[in-house]
Design an enzyme around this catalytic site. Structure first.
Site, PDB file in Angstrom:
ATOM      1  N   ASP A 477       0.868  -1.172   0.000  1.00  0.00           N
ATOM      2  CA  ASP A 477       0.000   0.000   0.000  1.00  0.00           C
ATOM      3  C   ASP A 477       0.911   1.230   0.000  1.00  0.00           C
ATOM      4  O   ASP A 477       2.109   1.132   0.263  1.00  0.00           O
ATOM      5  CB  ASP A 477      -0.895  -0.035   1.244  1.00  0.00           C
ATOM      6  N   ASP A 676      -1.716  -1.006   6.113  1.00  0.00           N
ATOM      7  CA  ASP A 676      -1.896  -0.491   7.472  1.00  0.00           C
ATOM      8  C   ASP A 676      -3.314  -0.033   7.758  1.00  0.00           C
ATOM      9  O   ASP A 676      -3.611   0.408   8.864  1.00  0.00           O
ATOM     10  CB  ASP A 676      -0.944   0.684   7.729  1.00  0.00           C
ATOM     11  N   ASP A 680      -7.152  -2.416   3.762  1.00  0.00           N
ATOM     12  CA  ASP A 680      -6.179  -3.438   3.375  1.00  0.00           C
ATOM     13  C   ASP A 680      -6.496  -4.809   3.978  1.00  0.00           C
ATOM     14  O   ASP A 680      -5.914  -5.817   3.563  1.00  0.00           O
ATOM     15  CB  ASP A 680      -4.774  -3.030   3.830  1.00  0.00           C
TER      16      ASP A 680
END
Length: 788
Positions: A477, A676, A680
């Site tokens: 990410d 995080d 996700d």
């Protein structure tokens, strides 16, 4: 680990018996804080400290208190805490069979091994079984040495034979076998009763056979044929074998228990990080030192230079550098200012801080780390399945081999054939050690997870350790993973009919309820400009694409172009400005009011200083790096170019990240996902290895297989090194256990006798059996120094 007490107790209740800040009646009794004695009030033996009067029994106690008040106050207060010193409901489990759990100490019904606490504590005394075995070993060792010397050297010392030698050996060996070896017979009986053959089945059978045969030969020697008679017509006995086997097995257990206790040293080290007290600032501005268990959420605490941060929280006042290395593995102190988060148990190195307690007891990061490490240590590695299958049949096969050895030597061996057969059968029973096989991977896992925790890497289970080394593709990410995750407001662009102030005010009002770092930057900028924010009447998070809600009766949507399309908002009029901002690396968020485009906001998020180095290391390690972010494609590509990431996906929804993971897995790749945020979590759960940043949300951390406490991607490379080393260590242990038994059993059965004329003594077999388990554990403990 001290846990937060939720009882409605008075925080001062432990103090009322030892001191007073009101007028003392002459009949009232107080507790001397130094010696604990009950004393009457005496103006000559009182000290005023932190606004409280303390009473003493003598001038000596008063002098000790004056020299170091905290040394006498903190322990006393801690003892008066209603939380028990030892946790109630301690669960005991088997290191080889973690599915075995019970509320009291005992032995594993499967393998007979002593159970140990699921979660060690600092108050743990020395293992009681270790104390018991050590006592049995040392008390009977002289008897074992005596019976061994008598059996081995009596024909030299007494050429004509020692009268009543068998009876003397019986007297010397009986305490060793029946008292020192009694725990082994108890486990032997349990293994038979539970129909769960294990190492104690073999040891108990071997010792019982040697001792029982010798006892019968002593009491009724006439029952044995002449071929059993040896020097001087005496029927040979094997008391020395039974006694030495018991003593060597005790010694092996002592060494094993001592080594096993070291595998929990990592958890105990983590538990020891927690401070015992906290300094609370009361509403009237005065300060008091209280036990850690008395800290509540919302309490205002002072952290002085050199002290540990008591619990997780936020800095309210002050600035200081904190050493977080004990939890994150990062050696460089981190500067903390008002608004920054603090981790409990980290060390304040310089300035004084005032903080607000946000998480206490089991909610703190330290408590969660301890729990995760404990759970990982008790999990089963996939590699252990082979050992479990083999161990299930192992004891039965060994007993069969021992019987075949007895019969083979008895019918076909040289004279005295049955004596040879008996000795070799006992040696076969004793040398076989399923314990080494069962401990091969659990010990490696316990050592590795403890080592990883000190580096800020938390494995959820043993499977994650095994799988990490197989990863070839890494999906990352952007926000909070590659970047700092602390975006700074960049600019605002208003659409016709709106002003920049309108756009910022509306966006900040709806974003008050969002957990996303971009939202925090927008709210912070609005407050900085002195704008008045309206409270949202409704709020809905469309995870990964933005948020929606109602503010002052208007329907508001703020997010990326996917959200605008969902809301049927035409965003193209500001597309050029948005693209230009994205080209500079900024994240662009569109704002719509009542279905009409109101403007856009740009927020920039700097790349972490450690990210380029981490990605370069991972690429050299053969990993294919892929970026997938909910941010705009142009912004993502800008960041990707700076970091050398060629495969970039922008404006992806949570389900898109999940589909990307499944697509790569369908191509035969082993995929790790790093993230995080809540958006996700589906991909983290689906990936072969999900890696969560410890700086992220609890949902992401709970979905992941590995958590990086510091949120530093460099830890991924360390995790891969540790994974490789751990799997290698487990293979070494399994190979040693298999090879040991594959060679040891034939040797004990007498395989080398036709070539050398030598048989393997049951005593040597007992020594080898004990050392095999110790060798496996010692090899596993080498992992504690891996990947520093």
């Amino acid at each position: 680990m001290n846990s937060h007490s939720h009882h409605g107790h008075n925080h001062h209740e432990g103090d009322t018996t030892s001191h007073s800040s009101v007028v003392d009646s002459p009949d009232k009794r107080f507790t001397d804080p130094v010696c604990g004695m009950k004393v009457a009030a005496n103006p000559e033996r009182t000290i005023e400290y932190s606004g409280t009067t303390y009473h003493f029994c003598s001038a000596g106690c008063m002098t000790k208190f004056r020299g170091n008040p905290q040394a006498h106050l903190a322990p006393k207060n801690a003892e008066q805490t209603p939380t028990p010193a030892a946790p109630e409901g301690t669960i005991y489990t088997c290191p080889m069979h973690p599915e075995i759990r019970q509320p009291a100490p005992g032995n594993c019904p499967i393998c007979g091994m002593a159970l140990e606490p699921l979660m060690p504590s600092l108050e743990d005394a020395e293992n009681p079984e270790l104390v018991d075995f050590r006592r049995r070993f040392w008390w009977t060792l002289p008897l074992t040495v005596a019976v061994f010397a008598l059996a081995m050297f009596s024909h030299w010392l007494f050429p004509n034979g020692l009268p009543y030698q068998n009876w003397i050996e019986l007297g010397l060996s009986t305490p060793v076998v029946l008292w020192a070896g009694w725990p082994f017979f108890v486990r032997w009986g349990q293994s038979i009763a539970n129909r769960s053959p294990n190492m104690w089945t073999l040891i108990g059978s071997g010792v019982a056979a040697a001792y029982g045969y010798s006892l019968l030969a002593t009491v009724a020697p006439g029952l044995f044929p002449a071929t059993f008679a040896g020097h001087g017509g005496r029927v040979g006995v094997y008391y020395e074998a039974a006694a030495v086997i018991v003593s060597l097995t005790l010694l092996g257990q002592i060494l094993e228990l001592r080594a096993r206790s070291q595998t929990s040293s990592a958890i105990k080290a983590l538990l020891g990080l927690a401070p015992k007290t906290a300094r609370r600032i009361k509403q009237d501005g005065t300060e008091e030192d209280i036990p850690l268990t008395y800290v509540h959420i919302g309490d205002t605490l002072r952290v002085r230079p050199g002290e540990k941060v008591p619990v997780d929280g936020v800095v309210l006042e002050g600035e200081s550098a904190l050493d977080e290395s004990m939890l994150t593995g990062e050696p460089i102190p981190v500067t903390k200012r008002p608004g920054d988060k603090l981790i409990g148990a980290t060390i304040n190195t310089s300035g004084s801080l005032i903080m607000r307690a946000d998480k206490v007891g089991s909610q703190t990061m330290l408590s969660q780390i301890v729990q995760m490490v404990s759970n990982a240590q008790r999990s089963r590695a996939p590699m252990q399945r082979l050992a479990d299958v083999v161990a299930g049949y192992f004891v039965v096969v060994v007993v069969g081999i021992a019987l075949l050895t007895l019969l083979g030597w008895g019918f076909f061996g040289p004279e005295p054939s049955w004596v040879y057969g008996f000795v070799n059968a006992v040696a076969v029973l004793i040398i076989a050690c399923p314990c080494a096989l069962g401990l091969a991977t659990p010990m490696s896992i316990m050592a590795a997870t403890g080592r990883a925790a000190t580096q800020g890497i938390l494995f959820r289970d043993a499977a994650a350790i095994e799988d990490m080394r197989k990863i070839d593709s890494l999906i990352v990410d952007k926000t909070g993973t590659l970047t700092e995750g602390k975006p700074a407001f960049d600019s605002v662009v208003a659409a016709p009919g709106f002003t920049e102030q309108d756009v910022l005010q509306i966006a900040a009002s709806i974003d008050q309820g969002s957990e996303h770092p971009l939202a925090h930057a927008i709210v912070a900028e609005a407050l900085k400009r002195g704008l008045t924010l309206d409270k949202p009447e409704t709020f809905e998070s469309s995870s990964g694409i933005g948020v929606r809600g109602t503010v002052v009766g208007r329907r508001i949507a703020i997010g990326n172009t996917a959200l605008m399309d969902t809301e049927k908002v035409d965003w193209h009029s500001l597309a050029d400005q948005a693209e230009a901002l994205r080209g500079q690396g900024a994240s662009v968020i569109y704002l719509a009011s009542d279905g009409r485009l109101a403007g856009l906001l740009a927020v920039s998020d700097p790349i972490k200083a450690s990210t380029p180095e981490a990605l370069e290391t991972l690429r050299k390690d053969g990993l294919n790096i892929i970026m997938a972010t909910g941010d705009g494609l142009t912004t993502a590509q800008s960041v990707g170019r700076k970091l050398g990431i060629s495969e970039v996906y922008g404006e992806v929804k949570p389900q898109d990240k999940l589909l990307l993971v499944e697509k790569l897995q369908g191509q035969g790749r082993k995929v790790a996902m790093v993230g995080d945020g809540i958006n996700d979590s589906p991909a983290l759960a689906r990936a072969d290895v999900g890696i969560a940043m410890g700086t992220g949300t609890d949902v992401a951390i709970n979905s992941a297989h590995i958590t990086l406490v510091k949120g530093d991607l460099r830890a991924i490379a360390r995790a891969r090194i540790l994974s490789t080393e751990t799997v290698r260590n487990m293979r070494q242990n399994l190979a040693f256990a298999f090879v040991y038994n594959a060679l040891g059993i034939p040797l004990a059965a007498g395989l080398l006798y036709p070539f050398t004329g030598q048989l393997l003594s049951p005593m040597i077999a007992a020594l080898a059996m004990s050392l095999s388990s110790v060798s496996v554990i010692t090899n596993a403990l080498r992992l504690r120094g891996t990947a520093k």
